[in-house]
Scaffold this motif. Structure first.
Motif, PDB file in Angstrom:
ATOM      1  N   ILE A   1       0.838  -1.207   0.000  1.00  0.00           N
ATOM      2  CA  ILE A   1       0.000   0.000   0.000  1.00  0.00           C
ATOM      3  C   ILE A   1       0.868   1.250   0.000  1.00  0.00           C
ATOM      4  O   ILE A   1       0.637   2.191  -0.768  1.00  0.00           O
ATOM      5  N   GLY A   2       1.890   1.264   0.861  1.00  0.00           N
ATOM      6  CA  GLY A   2       2.714   2.472   1.007  1.00  0.00           C
ATOM      7  C   GLY A   2       3.657   2.733  -0.144  1.00  0.00           C
ATOM      8  O   GLY A   2       4.110   3.871  -0.336  1.00  0.00           O
ATOM      9  N   SER A   3       3.973   1.722  -0.935  1.00  0.00           N
ATOM     10  CA  SER A   3       4.957   1.882  -2.004  1.00  0.00           C
ATOM     11  C   SER A   3       4.401   2.485  -3.277  1.00  0.00           C
ATOM     12  O   SER A   3       5.148   2.799  -4.200  1.00  0.00           O
ATOM     13  N   GLY A   4       3.092   2.609  -3.346  1.00  0.00           N
ATOM     14  CA  GLY A   4       2.485   3.109  -4.584  1.00  0.00           C
ATOM     15  C   GLY A   4       2.261   2.024  -5.612  1.00  0.00           C
ATOM     16  O   GLY A   4       1.889   2.307  -6.762  1.00  0.00           O
ATOM     17  N   ALA A   5       2.480   0.756  -5.218  1.00  0.00           N
ATOM     18  CA  ALA A   5       2.311  -0.354  -6.162  1.00  0.00           C
ATOM     19  C   ALA A   5       0.875  -0.474  -6.643  1.00  0.00           C
ATOM     20  O   ALA A   5       0.625  -0.812  -7.802  1.00  0.00           O
ATOM     21  N   ALA A   6      -0.084  -0.161  -5.766  1.00  0.00           N
ATOM     22  CA  ALA A   6      -1.483  -0.246  -6.167  1.00  0.00           C
ATOM     23  C   ALA A   6      -1.809   0.796  -7.238  1.00  0.00           C
ATOM     24  O   ALA A   6      -2.532   0.519  -8.198  1.00  0.00           O
ATOM     25  N   ASP A   7      -1.267   1.996  -7.074  1.00  0.00           N
ATOM     26  CA  ASP A   7      -1.470   3.030  -8.104  1.00  0.00           C
ATOM     27  C   ASP A   7      -0.878   2.583  -9.442  1.00  0.00           C
ATOM     28  O   ASP A   7      -1.476   2.802 -10.500  1.00  0.00           O
ATOM     29  N   ARG A   8       0.278   1.953  -9.373  1.00  0.00           N
ATOM     30  CA  ARG A   8       0.931   1.516 -10.603  1.00  0.00           C
ATOM     31  C   ARG A   8       0.117   0.419 -11.294  1.00  0.00           C
ATOM     32  O   ARG A   8      -0.011   0.406 -12.521  1.00  0.00           O
ATOM     33  N   ALA A   9      -0.429  -0.503 -10.493  1.00  0.00           N
ATOM     34  CA  ALA A   9      -1.268  -1.552 -11.069  1.00  0.00           C
ATOM     35  C   ALA A   9      -2.513  -0.964 -11.709  1.00  0.00           C
ATOM     36  O   ALA A   9      -2.913  -1.357 -12.813  1.00  0.00           O
ATOM     37  N   LEU A  10      -3.116  -0.002 -11.009  1.00  0.00           N
ATOM     38  CA  LEU A  10      -4.323   0.630 -11.544  1.00  0.00           C
ATOM     39  C   LEU A  10      -4.031   1.345 -12.857  1.00  0.00           C
ATOM     40  O   LEU A  10      -4.794   1.224 -13.831  1.00  0.00           O
TER      41      LEU A  10
ATOM     42  N   THR B   1      -1.629   0.712 -14.948  1.00  0.00           N
ATOM     43  CA  THR B   1      -1.340  -0.299 -15.972  1.00  0.00           C
ATOM     44  C   THR B   1      -2.629  -0.791 -16.603  1.00  0.00           C
ATOM     45  O   THR B   1      -2.750  -0.908 -17.834  1.00  0.00           O
ATOM     46  N   LEU B   2      -3.627  -1.070 -15.764  1.00  0.00           N
ATOM     47  CA  LEU B   2      -4.919  -1.538 -16.267  1.00  0.00           C
ATOM     48  C   LEU B   2      -5.652  -0.435 -17.018  1.00  0.00           C
ATOM     49  O   LEU B   2      -6.285  -0.675 -18.052  1.00  0.00           O
ATOM     50  N   ARG B   3      -5.539   0.788 -16.508  1.00  0.00           N
ATOM     51  CA  ARG B   3      -6.227   1.916 -17.161  1.00  0.00           C
ATOM     52  C   ARG B   3      -5.657   2.151 -18.564  1.00  0.00           C
ATOM     53  O   ARG B   3      -6.394   2.406 -19.513  1.00  0.00           O
ATOM     54  N   ALA B   4      -4.332   2.019 -18.672  1.00  0.00           N
ATOM     55  CA  ALA B   4      -3.688   2.236 -19.971  1.00  0.00           C
ATOM     56  C   ALA B   4      -4.118   1.188 -20.988  1.00  0.00           C
ATOM     57  O   ALA B   4      -4.058   1.433 -22.204  1.00  0.00           O
ATOM     58  N   ARG B   5      -4.560   0.027 -20.510  1.00  0.00           N
ATOM     59  CA  ARG B   5      -5.014  -1.033 -21.407  1.00  0.00           C
ATOM     60  C   ARG B   5      -6.532  -1.017 -21.583  1.00  0.00           C
ATOM     61  O   ARG B   5      -7.098  -1.961 -22.146  1.00  0.00           O
ATOM     62  N   GLY B   6      -7.171   0.033 -21.101  1.00  0.00           N
ATOM     63  CA  GLY B   6      -8.610   0.162 -21.263  1.00  0.00           C
ATOM     64  C   GLY B   6      -9.417  -0.815 -20.439  1.00  0.00           C
ATOM     65  O   GLY B   6     -10.540  -1.170 -20.815  1.00  0.00           O
TER      66      GLY B   6
ATOM     67  N   GLU C   1     -20.764   4.821  -7.143  1.00  0.00           N
ATOM     68  CA  GLU C   1     -19.805   4.747  -8.242  1.00  0.00           C
ATOM     69  C   GLU C   1     -18.439   4.296  -7.704  1.00  0.00           C
ATOM     70  O   GLU C   1     -17.958   4.831  -6.704  1.00  0.00           O
ATOM     71  N   LEU C   2     -17.866   3.327  -8.394  1.00  0.00           N
ATOM     72  CA  LEU C   2     -16.598   2.743  -7.966  1.00  0.00           C
ATOM     73  C   LEU C   2     -15.645   2.654  -9.149  1.00  0.00           C
ATOM     74  O   LEU C   2     -16.069   2.717 -10.308  1.00  0.00           O
ATOM     75  N   THR C   3     -14.362   2.529  -8.841  1.00  0.00           N
ATOM     76  CA  THR C   3     -13.364   2.267  -9.879  1.00  0.00           C
ATOM     77  C   THR C   3     -13.297   0.765 -10.083  1.00  0.00           C
ATOM     78  O   THR C   3     -12.872   0.027  -9.193  1.00  0.00           O
ATOM     79  N   LEU C   4     -13.730   0.309 -11.270  1.00  0.00           N
ATOM     80  CA  LEU C   4     -13.903  -1.117 -11.533  1.00  0.00           C
ATOM     81  C   LEU C   4     -12.914  -1.639 -12.569  1.00  0.00           C
ATOM     82  O   LEU C   4     -12.596  -0.956 -13.546  1.00  0.00           O
ATOM     83  N   PHE C   5     -12.451  -2.851 -12.352  1.00  0.00           N
ATOM     84  CA  PHE C   5     -11.583  -3.566 -13.295  1.00  0.00           C
ATOM     85  C   PHE C   5     -12.449  -4.526 -14.111  1.00  0.00           C
ATOM     86  O   PHE C   5     -13.283  -5.247 -13.567  1.00  0.00           O
ATOM     87  N   ARG C   6     -12.240  -4.560 -15.402  1.00  0.00           N
ATOM     88  CA  ARG C   6     -13.049  -5.401 -16.288  1.00  0.00           C
ATOM     89  C   ARG C   6     -12.602  -6.871 -16.195  1.00  0.00           C
ATOM     90  O   ARG C   6     -12.167  -7.479 -17.171  1.00  0.00           O
TER      91      ARG C   6
ATOM     92  N   ILE D   1      -8.472 -12.922  -9.147  1.00  0.00           N
ATOM     93  CA  ILE D   1      -7.046 -12.619  -9.070  1.00  0.00           C
ATOM     94  C   ILE D   1      -6.305 -13.210 -10.268  1.00  0.00           C
ATOM     95  O   ILE D   1      -5.323 -12.635 -10.755  1.00  0.00           O
ATOM     96  N   GLN D   2      -6.784 -14.348 -10.786  1.00  0.00           N
ATOM     97  CA  GLN D   2      -6.207 -14.870 -12.027  1.00  0.00           C
ATOM     98  C   GLN D   2      -6.481 -13.916 -13.181  1.00  0.00           C
ATOM     99  O   GLN D   2      -5.615 -13.710 -14.049  1.00  0.00           O
ATOM    100  N   ALA D   3      -7.661 -13.323 -13.187  1.00  0.00           N
ATOM    101  CA  ALA D   3      -7.991 -12.340 -14.216  1.00  0.00           C
ATOM    102  C   ALA D   3      -7.056 -11.138 -14.124  1.00  0.00           C
ATOM    103  O   ALA D   3      -6.558 -10.636 -15.143  1.00  0.00           O
ATOM    104  N   ALA D   4      -6.796 -10.685 -12.899  1.00  0.00           N
ATOM    105  CA  ALA D   4      -5.911  -9.535 -12.711  1.00  0.00           C
ATOM    106  C   ALA D   4      -4.498  -9.841 -13.194  1.00  0.00           C
ATOM    107  O   ALA D   4      -3.869  -8.998 -13.857  1.00  0.00           O
ATOM    108  N   VAL D   5      -3.996 -11.035 -12.880  1.00  0.00           N
ATOM    109  CA  VAL D   5      -2.638 -11.394 -13.306  1.00  0.00           C
ATOM    110  C   VAL D   5      -2.547 -11.458 -14.829  1.00  0.00           C
ATOM    111  O   VAL D   5      -1.587 -10.961 -15.430  1.00  0.00           O
ATOM    112  N   ARG D   6      -3.553 -12.056 -15.467  1.00  0.00           N
ATOM    113  CA  ARG D   6      -3.531 -12.112 -16.928  1.00  0.00           C
ATOM    114  C   ARG D   6      -3.552 -10.720 -17.531  1.00  0.00           C
ATOM    115  O   ARG D   6      -2.830 -10.425 -18.489  1.00  0.00           O
ATOM    116  N   ALA D   7      -4.383  -9.834 -16.960  1.00  0.00           N
ATOM    117  CA  ALA D   7      -4.499  -8.476 -17.504  1.00  0.00           C
ATOM    118  C   ALA D   7      -3.235  -7.663 -17.255  1.00  0.00           C
ATOM    119  O   ALA D   7      -2.757  -6.948 -18.141  1.00  0.00           O
TER     120      ALA D   7
END
Length: 576
Positions: free
Chosen positions: A267-276, A278-283, A305-310, A364-370
């Protein structure tokens, strides 16, 4: 090269020759071609399905293709015969001297017999245990710990570059509850009567030393202080102390990890922002609202309203929120970021999870593939809980109740080796009972005992031979071994393919199953000597045959040791 690999190469060379002769079309896919033991040992030593799986694409019938392959197999010096069976299988009988050579190879290779280059240094991350740091390890964690550790050892043995990882959930409500529970023990250590532990707190006495240590360090500074002043401090101290305890508990079981990753650091390293991003850049991220959950009606469900991953694009049941409505990260959002961090330093991921996590596997498998663009695979092995029995009665366990049976207690009572072996005697997704009486029972129905007894019996032979004055310095004449005895070598020679199959399937229990079969075969051969003294391994009046049989027994013992080493179990030298 192992026996099975060598014959797979022979089959490949024969198929190449048939292509060159124009008997087979060039470029046929051969991935499904296999060399295996026949289901019935009476049919031969090896079998291949080559004709069966290639015939259709070669526009011929399997028996006709088998008739082209079999003569080329029979031309090999190692092959006594190659017979076509059924619709087109080929059963292969090998010359006895090949089994003599394999027996010698087992003893020459020693601890490395069965070791494989299958993985070719592929980097694989195995995450296991990852229990919340809210108390000592209990038997609810034991099975996943053993399966994960044995799998890591198996993968290393098969040539993979393995990292063993533990994910520490040191953030969230449970850890805050732990900190508040420790604060109570801190006040108690300073002489306060804290009364009954409040509902929902952790009541176990294992928190008393943590509170006492904090009382010694800080005195009464935080007795009446606002929670905001002590909660972060107490949370950090409690997690550190619990992780020390967890490492100690796991060490008693012979389990280690290379990396301990902290949720708070993710959480503190900004890794979650980076993951988000990465996914946003791929639509693959959008702002939206979840569907009404099952069991609720639109009237009692307030959409936000939430920030959702496809994630539904990758096989999940629905899209998943990365962030809550207040902008904080969801558990899934942090978990996705953690898996991205693992994937960036790995070629493949394996998670060992409890069966209660089954609902989170697809997301979580979906997240790893994406996040990895499909380049990194995540395999999740779900582990069923162990029902702990004492005198046939279930033992209640529950960290919040403070009455659980710790892993350390069980190891102290029955021993590390018994615990580890027992945890691998069933498939990971099958229910298991751990009965204190049965796991130490000296009977053939207890695979732990039966495998250990086989090794101890083998070890006793050389001691008894020395006592009988048998000269073991001469080279054994393995031609004296008959077909029944060579059947043990045939079974032993399967060990390398068992290792590779178990490694590819991520199923370390296959090693335990195989060792149980090998031990049963050794005991059966041994017991023939009870009815017919000439069948005994040790014959003082026939030293040449004794040397050959002791060489055979030594090879079986080597395989047992190699398999047990993968499982993290010490081979018994003698049974007490």
């Amino acid at each position: 090269m192992t026996l099975y690999a060598r014959f797979a190469a022979h089959i490949d060379a024969i198929l190449d020759a048939l292509e060159a002769e124009g008997q087979l079309p060039a470029g046929l896919e051969r991935k499904a071609v296999a060399v295996e033991p026949p289901r019935d040992p009476a049919h031969g030593d090896l079998a291949t399905n080559a004709a069966m799986v290639l015939a259709k694409r070669a526009v011929t019938n399997p028996r006709a293709l088998a008739a082209l392959i079999a003569p080329k197999l029979e031309a090999l010096d190692e092959v006594a015969s190659a017979e076509i069976a059924g619709p087109g299988f080929i059963n292969i009988r090998l010359v006895p001297t090949l089994w003599h050579d394999e027996l010698r190879a087992i003893l020459t290779d020693g601890d490395d017999y069965g070791r494989s280059r299958l993985g070719q240094g592929t980097r694989i991350n195995v995450e296991y245990v990852s229990a919340n740091p809210t108390g000592p390890m209990h038997m609810g964690h034991c099975r996943g710990a053993v399966v994960g550790d044995a799998l890591a050892s198996l993968l290393e043995y098969a040539g993979f570059d393995v990292v063993r990882e533990y994910y520490v959930n040191d953030a969230g409500a449970q850890v805050e509850t732990l900190a508040r529970s420790v604060h109570l023990r801190y006040r108690e250590a300073l002489g306060e009567d804290i009364g009954a532990i409040p509902e929902g707190y952790y009541p176990g006495d294992y928190l008393k030393p943590v509170g006492a240590a904090l009382a010694e360090e800080y005195g009464d500074r935080y007795v009446g202080a606002d929670e905001s002043a002590w909660l972060p401090l107490f949370r950090k101290a409690a997690v550190a102390r619990m992780m020390d305890q967890i490492r100690s508990d796991l060490a008693q079981l012979g389990i280690r990890h290379d990396i301990f990753s902290l949720e708070s650091e993710v959480i503190g390293s900004g890794a979650a922002d980076r993951a988000l991003e990465t996914l946003r850049a791929r639509g693959l991220v959008y702002e939206g609202m979840l569907e009404v959950p099952k069991g609720k009606t639109p009237e009692d469900w307030e959409p936000v309203e939430l920030t959702l991953f496809r994630s539904s694009q990758f096989g999940d049941d629905q899209d998943r929120p990365m962030k809550k409505s207040d902008g904080s990260w969801t558990y899934f959002g942090v978990d996705a970021a953690y898996h991205l961090a693992k994937a960036e330093r790995s070629d493949s991921l394996v998670n060992i999870w409890g069966a209660d996590h089954s609902g989170t596997v697809k997301r979580i498998q979906a997240a790893v593939r994406a996040l990895t663009d499909g380049k990194v695979e995540l395999d999740v092995k779900l582990i069923q809980m162990v029902r702990l029995l004492r005198a046939g009665e279930p033992v209640k366990m529950g960290k919040r109740l403070g009455t659980f049976v710790t892993l350390a207690d069980v190891v102290d009572e029955v021993g590390k080796d018994v615990v580890r072996f027992t945890m691998l005697t069933r498939k990971a997704d099958a229910q298991m009972d751990f009965d204190f009486a049965k796991v130490v029972e000296a009977s053939k129905d207890n695979p732990v005992f039966y495998v250990q007894y086989a090794h101890a019996r083998i070890r006793s032979l050389h001691r008894r031979a020395a006592e009988a004055g048998i000269d073991l310095s001469a080279t054994p004449d393995l031609a004296l071994l008959d077909d029944e005895e060579l059947a043990l070598v045939r079974l032993a020679a399967q060990f390398p393919r068992i290792v590779e199959g178990a490694a590819l399937a991520h199923e370390p229990h296959r090693i335990a199953f195989y060792l149980a079969d090998l031990a049963a075969a050794l005991h059966a051969q041994w017991n023939k000597g009870n009815d017919d003294p000439s069948r005994r391994f040790l014959l003082a009046q026939n030293q040449e045959l004794t040397r050959a049989r002791l060489e055979l027994a030594s090879a079986i013992g080597q395989i047992v040791r190699n398999g047990l080493a993968i499982m993290g179990v010490t081979a018994a030298e003698e049974m007490q």
